[in-house]
Enzyme design. Structure first.
Site, PDB file in Angstrom:
ATOM      1  N   HIS A  93       0.862  -1.186   0.000  1.00 25.58           N
ATOM      2  CA  HIS A  93       0.000   0.000   0.000  1.00 25.58           C
ATOM      3  C   HIS A  93       0.894   1.231   0.000  1.00 25.58           C
ATOM      4  O   HIS A  93       1.793   1.357   0.834  1.00 25.58           O
ATOM      5  CB  HIS A  93      -0.889  -0.012   1.242  1.00 25.58           C
ATOM      6  CG  HIS A  93      -1.614   1.276   1.511  1.00 25.58           C
ATOM      7  ND1 HIS A  93      -2.216   2.020   0.523  1.00 25.58           N
ATOM      8  CD2 HIS A  93      -1.820   1.957   2.678  1.00 25.58           C
ATOM      9  CE1 HIS A  93      -2.762   3.098   1.064  1.00 25.58           C
ATOM     10  NE2 HIS A  93      -2.540   3.083   2.369  1.00 25.58           N
ATOM     11  N   HIS A  95       1.105   5.746  -0.813  1.00 33.94           N
ATOM     12  CA  HIS A  95       0.400   7.010  -0.946  1.00 33.94           C
ATOM     13  C   HIS A  95       0.965   7.740  -2.168  1.00 33.94           C
ATOM     14  O   HIS A  95       1.328   8.912  -2.088  1.00 33.94           O
ATOM     15  CB  HIS A  95       0.564   7.863   0.312  1.00 33.94           C
ATOM     16  CG  HIS A  95      -0.084   7.293   1.520  1.00 33.94           C
ATOM     17  ND1 HIS A  95      -0.100   7.956   2.741  1.00 33.94           N
ATOM     18  CD2 HIS A  95      -0.735   6.131   1.741  1.00 33.94           C
ATOM     19  CE1 HIS A  95      -0.736   7.219   3.637  1.00 33.94           C
ATOM     20  NE2 HIS A  95      -1.125   6.101   3.046  1.00 33.94           N
ATOM     21  N   TYR A 120       0.579  -3.514 -20.207  1.00 33.69           N
ATOM     22  CA  TYR A 120       1.195  -3.903 -18.937  1.00 33.69           C
ATOM     23  C   TYR A 120       0.294  -3.614 -17.748  1.00 33.69           C
ATOM     24  O   TYR A 120       0.302  -4.346 -16.756  1.00 33.69           O
ATOM     25  CB  TYR A 120       2.558  -3.217 -18.784  1.00 33.69           C
ATOM     26  CG  TYR A 120       3.489  -3.617 -19.900  1.00 33.69           C
ATOM     27  CD1 TYR A 120       4.133  -4.845 -19.886  1.00 33.69           C
ATOM     28  CD2 TYR A 120       3.654  -2.793 -21.005  1.00 33.69           C
ATOM     29  CE1 TYR A 120       4.945  -5.230 -20.931  1.00 33.69           C
ATOM     30  CE2 TYR A 120       4.469  -3.169 -22.059  1.00 33.69           C
ATOM     31  CZ  TYR A 120       5.108  -4.388 -22.015  1.00 33.69           C
ATOM     32  OH  TYR A 120       5.895  -4.776 -23.066  1.00 33.69           O
TER      33      TYR A 120
END
Length: 214
Positions: A93, A95, A120
């Site tokens: 994860h 940002h 891709y």
């Protein structure tokens, strides 16, 4: 891969993403399956640029925290992917700036949020699900992922950042980088009449590379 090597690889890949500006400060979290079915997880409040292999949170195969620092508060998000996708060997994860920026704009349907600009993006991500805004650490994020019943390897948390599951730590990191690159392309070409892959072209990629696309 031995646990010692996996610990080093997690930290090396995280540092590489940090050094290239894909996540900053103490944002982002990362986890990977160990050979015995447990997990190694980045600690809460830690920086991708300074992860210590010896301090990664260690979970056993039953999900019990047995050593290392306190894990990220986004554990419900990670657990949701592992519990619903049998192929998940790692979850990342970030940002990342461009993907967050794209989530702030009106775009495609929530169940196929990322435009298929390159083969891709289709190959590495499949369809990307846009999820609504949640407070950071809200267990409801994990519940939202569980609601997808394992049909998505990648989601975008609106106003927050992308989350991607992969077969191993390298695959997950490469896929989330592809997501950020595609979001950047979408922003660079927005309003310029850019052409996405056609449905037929997407279908060719899906068939040739065995992509989950439902």
């Amino acid at each position: 891969m031995s646990e010692a090597k996996l610990r080093e690889l997690i930290c090396d890949l995280a540092r590489s993403m940090y050094d290239r500006g894909l996540t900053g400060g103490s944002s982002g979290n990362i986890s990977a399956r160990t050979e015995d079915g447990g997990l190694l997880v980045s600690p809460t409040g830690s920086s991708f640029g300074r992860l210590d292999p010896a301090r990664l949170a260690r979970f056993d195969a039953k999900g019990v925290h047995i050593s290392g620092d306190k894990p990220t508060k986004e554990m419900p998000l990670h657990s949701a992917f592992y519990d619903t996708r049998s192929t998940a060997g790692a979850v990342v994860h970030l940002h990342s700036c461009h993907s967050v920026a794209l989530s702030l704009l009106d775009g495609g349907p929530a169940d196929n949020w990322l435009p298929p600009l390159t083969p891709y993006a289709v190959m590495k991500l499949g369809k990307v699900q846009l999820l609504p805004f949640f407070l950071p650490g809200d267990p409801a994020m994990g519940q939202a992922v569980r609601g997808l019943a394992g049909k998505r390897a990648a989601v975008m948390l609106a106003h927050h950042g992308p989350v991607v599951a992969g077969k191993d730590i390298e695959a997950a990191c490469y896929a989330i980088e592809e997501l950020e690159d595609t979001a950047r392309l979408a922003l660079l070409t927005r309003g310029m009449g850019a052409r996405s892959l056609t449905d037929a072209q997407v279908g060719q990629v899906v068939q040739e590379f065995g992509v989950q696309w439902d």
